[in-house]
Design a protein around this motif. Structure first.
Motif, PDB file in Angstrom:
ATOM      1  N   PRO A 350      18.614 -32.793 -14.811  1.00  0.00           N
ATOM      2  CA  PRO A 350      19.932 -32.213 -14.228  1.00  0.00           C
ATOM      3  C   PRO A 350      20.994 -32.416 -14.885  1.00  0.00           C
ATOM      4  O   PRO A 350      21.956 -31.780 -14.800  1.00  0.00           O
ATOM      5  N   ASP A 351      21.095 -33.886 -15.189  1.00  0.00           N
ATOM      6  CA  ASP A 351      22.367 -34.298 -16.099  1.00  0.00           C
ATOM      7  C   ASP A 351      22.375 -34.186 -17.353  1.00  0.00           C
ATOM      8  O   ASP A 351      23.292 -34.380 -17.976  1.00  0.00           O
ATOM      9  N   ASP A 352      21.578 -33.701 -18.155  1.00  0.00           N
ATOM     10  CA  ASP A 352      21.563 -33.223 -19.374  1.00  0.00           C
ATOM     11  C   ASP A 352      22.495 -31.996 -19.702  1.00  0.00           C
ATOM     12  O   ASP A 352      22.656 -31.274 -19.003  1.00  0.00           O
ATOM     13  N   SER A 353      22.997 -32.041 -20.971  1.00  0.00           N
ATOM     14  CA  SER A 353      24.023 -31.046 -21.069  1.00  0.00           C
ATOM     15  C   SER A 353      23.436 -30.248 -22.312  1.00  0.00           C
ATOM     16  O   SER A 353      22.801 -30.505 -23.038  1.00  0.00           O
ATOM     17  N   VAL A 354      23.885 -28.729 -22.060  1.00  0.00           N
ATOM     18  CA  VAL A 354      23.641 -27.777 -22.921  1.00  0.00           C
ATOM     19  C   VAL A 354      24.778 -26.708 -23.289  1.00  0.00           C
ATOM     20  O   VAL A 354      25.461 -26.470 -22.384  1.00  0.00           O
ATOM     21  N   GLY A 355      24.872 -26.725 -24.534  1.00  0.00           N
ATOM     22  CA  GLY A 355      25.903 -25.697 -24.946  1.00  0.00           C
ATOM     23  C   GLY A 355      25.409 -24.646 -26.187  1.00  0.00           C
ATOM     24  O   GLY A 355      24.244 -24.812 -26.375  1.00  0.00           O
ATOM     25  N   ILE A 356      25.820 -23.647 -26.276  1.00  0.00           N
ATOM     26  CA  ILE A 356      25.150 -22.520 -27.081  1.00  0.00           C
ATOM     27  C   ILE A 356      26.302 -21.977 -27.900  1.00  0.00           C
ATOM     28  O   ILE A 356      27.529 -21.673 -27.604  1.00  0.00           O
ATOM     29  N   VAL A 357      26.020 -21.922 -29.109  1.00  0.00           N
ATOM     30  CA  VAL A 357      27.115 -21.362 -30.077  1.00  0.00           C
ATOM     31  C   VAL A 357      26.139 -20.330 -30.936  1.00  0.00           C
ATOM     32  O   VAL A 357      24.858 -20.511 -31.285  1.00  0.00           O
ATOM     33  N   SER A 358      26.706 -19.060 -31.126  1.00  0.00           N
ATOM     34  CA  SER A 358      26.020 -17.986 -31.764  1.00  0.00           C
ATOM     35  C   SER A 358      26.823 -17.781 -33.060  1.00  0.00           C
ATOM     36  O   SER A 358      27.867 -17.955 -33.208  1.00  0.00           O
ATOM     37  N   TYR A 359      26.068 -17.271 -33.997  1.00  0.00           N
ATOM     38  CA  TYR A 359      26.922 -16.727 -35.233  1.00  0.00           C
ATOM     39  C   TYR A 359      26.168 -15.810 -35.828  1.00  0.00           C
ATOM     40  O   TYR A 359      25.030 -15.484 -35.941  1.00  0.00           O
ATOM     41  N   ALA A 360      27.061 -14.780 -36.547  1.00  0.00           N
ATOM     42  CA  ALA A 360      26.714 -13.758 -37.054  1.00  0.00           C
ATOM     43  C   ALA A 360      27.690 -13.528 -38.354  1.00  0.00           C
ATOM     44  O   ALA A 360      27.599 -14.273 -39.244  1.00  0.00           O
ATOM     45  N   GLY A 361      28.599 -12.566 -38.052  1.00  0.00           N
ATOM     46  CA  GLY A 361      29.609 -12.424 -39.007  1.00  0.00           C
ATOM     47  C   GLY A 361      30.712 -13.765 -39.012  1.00  0.00           C
ATOM     48  O   GLY A 361      31.172 -14.146 -39.965  1.00  0.00           O
ATOM     49  N   GLU A 362      30.803 -14.132 -37.713  1.00  0.00           N
ATOM     50  CA  GLU A 362      31.663 -15.284 -37.540  1.00  0.00           C
ATOM     51  C   GLU A 362      30.956 -15.999 -36.569  1.00  0.00           C
ATOM     52  O   GLU A 362      30.099 -15.600 -35.649  1.00  0.00           O
ATOM     53  N   ALA A 363      31.221 -17.526 -36.110  1.00  0.00           N
ATOM     54  CA  ALA A 363      30.588 -18.294 -35.312  1.00  0.00           C
ATOM     55  C   ALA A 363      31.660 -18.213 -34.014  1.00  0.00           C
ATOM     56  O   ALA A 363      32.747 -18.145 -34.098  1.00  0.00           O
ATOM     57  N   GLY A 364      30.814 -18.190 -33.007  1.00  0.00           N
ATOM     58  CA  GLY A 364      31.401 -18.317 -31.495  1.00  0.00           C
ATOM     59  C   GLY A 364      30.864 -19.100 -30.522  1.00  0.00           C
ATOM     60  O   GLY A 364      29.506 -19.184 -30.667  1.00  0.00           O
ATOM     61  N   VAL A 365      31.510 -19.537 -29.666  1.00  0.00           N
ATOM     62  CA  VAL A 365      30.813 -20.359 -28.503  1.00  0.00           C
ATOM     63  C   VAL A 365      30.481 -19.399 -27.444  1.00  0.00           C
ATOM     64  O   VAL A 365      31.348 -18.657 -26.907  1.00  0.00           O
ATOM     65  N   VAL A 366      29.195 -19.411 -26.890  1.00  0.00           N
ATOM     66  CA  VAL A 366      28.497 -18.448 -26.276  1.00  0.00           C
ATOM     67  C   VAL A 366      28.584 -19.204 -24.831  1.00  0.00           C
ATOM     68  O   VAL A 366      29.134 -18.530 -23.652  1.00  0.00           O
ATOM     69  N   LEU A 367      28.303 -20.531 -24.959  1.00  0.00           N
ATOM     70  CA  LEU A 367      28.459 -21.379 -23.483  1.00  0.00           C
ATOM     71  C   LEU A 367      28.929 -22.631 -23.672  1.00  0.00           C
ATOM     72  O   LEU A 367      28.494 -23.382 -24.648  1.00  0.00           O
TER      73      LEU A 367
END
Length: 678
Positions: A350-367
């Protein structure tokens, strides 16, 4: 006046050429029609315009096509004529109108008559600007980001419609209705689209181009000349999954895609484990006869990492870096990525951290970094991922590192998990540039691991470079079951490192061993001086990880010697050594996950390590069978006449406990390879 035979016109028409050109144009037209039908979502029961063939329609068809002794006796044949004439007329017109060059000319004009289906372009779109034409025309489906480029090419290349040599009216039946005439005219007068072969550096249309690094199997070395062997450990398993996929699809794998050490290390083994974290791993060495050569020996080095208990596991800071480019839209890519990430999420605390980055034409933070306790928010972010655009891989990696560094956990696990097919085509994309990027980023304490997906354009070579230089591992996910194995069953070893920069060096005793060769690890070879150089990067071991290395040794005096002694070299022993002599000395260097100075552990290998083949443990014998299988797939001549049947028999006798069925699956792969290899 006698009514004219409705088939008379067909009899007087010249039959179309049935050569290669006509066949190709017919194939193009058929594929175009098929794509048009697929785009009509309302279509049912195979009817391209959305109608459904119901009972009344069937009865009408039967009435029309069944000959009857009445005034309608010719209705069926006439109806068939109306269906056939437009097709025959179209082909005949196409042959006359195109004025094609002969086989002896330097080029060939490829044509497609009709509207080009969305997303399809010919190889002709890549024709050289010189105007030369090749004989092969293949249709390729483009990623969405490439469709506009293809459409632009086609719009520039489309000429005016050529004159129609056959009149529309002459193709209709004598009593053809105006509606029939209009339909035929609409079909026959579509402009011909010429597709010039022009290079487009931004669009790669080649399929079936999985990229693997080419390498030669390790050679046999004479101990008197090169007594020391040095290499980095390899805990990756991607090669085994790629081999499995190829065999299940009915083809032998690319030999360069077979890395024997990754096949061996795919399986869990019960090697002797260390008792505390103060001893990050333990090595077990076994010397035994070689199954495929009675005159040589195998030296089997098995390493087992310390397994961190659940209460001891550090907090985890994960950033999922997800490739959402157009090349990822296939079912075995992004949809499987999303399912895999959902599985991994279930293994986090429960205390672990998750982030999401996606990239196609450019990269962006999803979460932004989010506690795993907020599972619904993370799942929603995963679900929203969609494929489209080009692949700016380097930009995505930089953004993922930035996000991981922003939520860095001191004393915890900080890792980027890159899920991709590796088809980077925007920004820095060559191996060296990306290698330098991840080398610089790993100094931050953030490791980078690879989850590879898909085939047809999978860049295995690049994935190996990124994982090796990012202090991470590389896995290849071809099924959800493989995702479960990698991210659930082996989550601890995948996420929690216990040692990094692990190197192995073996020095052989020339009085006992005349020749040796390391089986596998070709892409992990190190120079002798690299062993003591802490600046040289090497592989990592995760919690509970197993690593196995196998040498084939040729004893002094064995008839299996294949390398001649040097004429002017030091005189070497010529008799069989005593059983008590040392075979060699094994040394292992490693660093703590957050350390910069290495530690050394070592042990000698002597008669106490020698056993007969049948006395070796099941794990040792099974791993040897896997090593033989990998060499067989690489067509290594050192196996001699050792057959797939012999490999299967060796593995069957050593199968042992197989809780998850991995070993049973291996036996199936051996049988498949046997069938494909004969």
């Amino acid at each position: 006046m006698t009514e004219k035979d409705p088939f008379e016109q067909l009899r007087t028409l010249e039959p179309p050429d049935s050569g290669v050109e006509a066949k190709r144009r017919a194939l193009i037209a058929a594929m175009a029609q098929f794509d048009d039908m697929k785009k009509t979502r309302a279509a049912t029961q195979g009817m391209g315009w959305g109608w459904r063939l119901i009972t009344g329609g069937l009865q009408t068809w039967r009435d029309a096509m069944t000959p009857k002794m009445n005034s309608r006796s010719l209705a069926g044949p006439a109806f068939a004529t109306l269906l056939l004439v437009p097709v025959v007329g179209y082909l005949s017109w196409n042959l006359v109108a195109t004025n094609q060059p002969t086989e002896t000319q330097t080029g060939r004009s490829e044509e497609y008559s009709g509207d080009l289906p969305e997303g399809i372009v010919g190889d002709a779109a890549k024709q050289k600007a010189t105007g030369e034409f090749t004989d092969n025309l293949e249709l390729r489906r483009l990623a969405p980001e490439a469709k506009s480029d293809a459409a632009d090419l086609l719009a520039q290349a489309a000429p005016a419609a050529p004159p129609v040599p056959l009149s529309v009216e002459s193709l209709a039946a004598p009593s053809g209705s105006p509606s029939n005439t209009r339909a035929i005219r609409s079909f026959a007068q579509k402009p011909t689209v010429f597709i010039p072969r022009q290079p487009d550096p931004t669009v790669d249309l080649e399929e079936g181009r999985d990229r693997v690094a080419k390498f030669n199997s390790n050679p046999v070395k004479r101990v008197s000349e090169e007594p020391v062997s040095t290499f980095s450990i390899d805990t990756d398993t991607a090669s085994y999954s790629m081999v499995r996929r190829a065999l299940r699809e009915g083809r032998l794998p690319d030999a360069d895609g077979v890395r024997v050490e990754e096949m061996i290390n795919y399986f869990p083994y019960s090697w002797a484990a260390p008792q505390s974290a103060d001893e990050p791993f333990r090595a077990t060495v076994t010397v035994m006869p070689t199954p495929w050569n009675a005159d040589t020996r195998l030296m089997h080095v098995a390493i087992k990492g310390y397994e961190i208990a659940q209460p001891e596991k550090p907090k985890t800071n994960l950033v999922f870096l997800v490739d959402t480019s157009g090349s990822m839209q296939d079912g075995d890519k992004l949809p499987l990525v999303k399912a895999s990430l959902r599985l991994l999420l279930d293994r986090l605390g429960p205390d672990d951290s998750v982030g999401i980055v996606s990239y196609a034409g450019e990269a962006g933070v999803v979460l932004e970094p989010t506690k795993a306790l907020d599972k619904r928010k993370i799942l929603d972010a995963i679900e929203k991922l969609g494929a489209g655009g080009s692949t700016a891989g380097a930009a995505g990696i930089e953004e993922a590192y930035r996000l991981a560094e922003s939520s860095f956990i001191d004393g915890g696990v900080n890792r980027v998990m890159l899920a991709t097919d590796g088809d980077f085509n925007v920004g820095p994309s060559d191996d060296e540039a990306l290698k330098r990027l991840v080398e610089a980023k790993r100094k931050s304490g953030v490791f980078l691991s690879i989850l590879g997906f898909g085939q047809g354009n999978y860049n295995d070579q690049l994935m190996q470079v990124i994982a090796q230089n990012g202090n991470g591992t590389a896995a290849y996910i071809d099924t959800l079951a493989e995702a479960e194995k990698t991210l659930v069953q082996e989550a601890a070893s995948a996420l929690f490192p216990i040692a990094k920069d692990v190197k192995i060096q073996v020095e052989f005793n020339p009085a006992v061993v005349a020749e040796y060769r390391l089986i596998g690890y070709e892409t992990r070879a190190l120079n002798r001086e690299d062993f003591n150089n802490d600046k040289v990067d090497a592989g990592e071991i995760g919690s509970g990880h197993s690593v196995t290395a196998i040498y084939e040794l040729t004893p002094v005096g064995s008839p299996a010697l294949i390398v001649d002694a040097l004429r002017y070299g030091k005189k070497e022993p010529v008799t069989q050594p005593s059983a008590g002599g040392e075979y060699g000395y094994v040394k292992i260097r490693h660093k703590a996950p957050d350390g910069n100075e290495s530690k050394l552990v070592s042990q000698q290998v002597d008669a106490n390590n020698v056993v007969e083949l049948n006395a070796a443990s099941q794990d040792v014998r099974f791993s040897v069978a896997v090593a033989a299988f990998g060499q067989k797939l690489r067509q290594d001549d050192r196996l001699g006449n050792f057959t797939y049947e012999a490999i299967g028999e060796l593995a069957t006798r050593a199968k042992g406990e197989d809780a998850f069925g991995y070993r049973a699956e291996f036996l199936t792969l051996v049988r498949l390879a046997k069938g494909l290899g004969e």
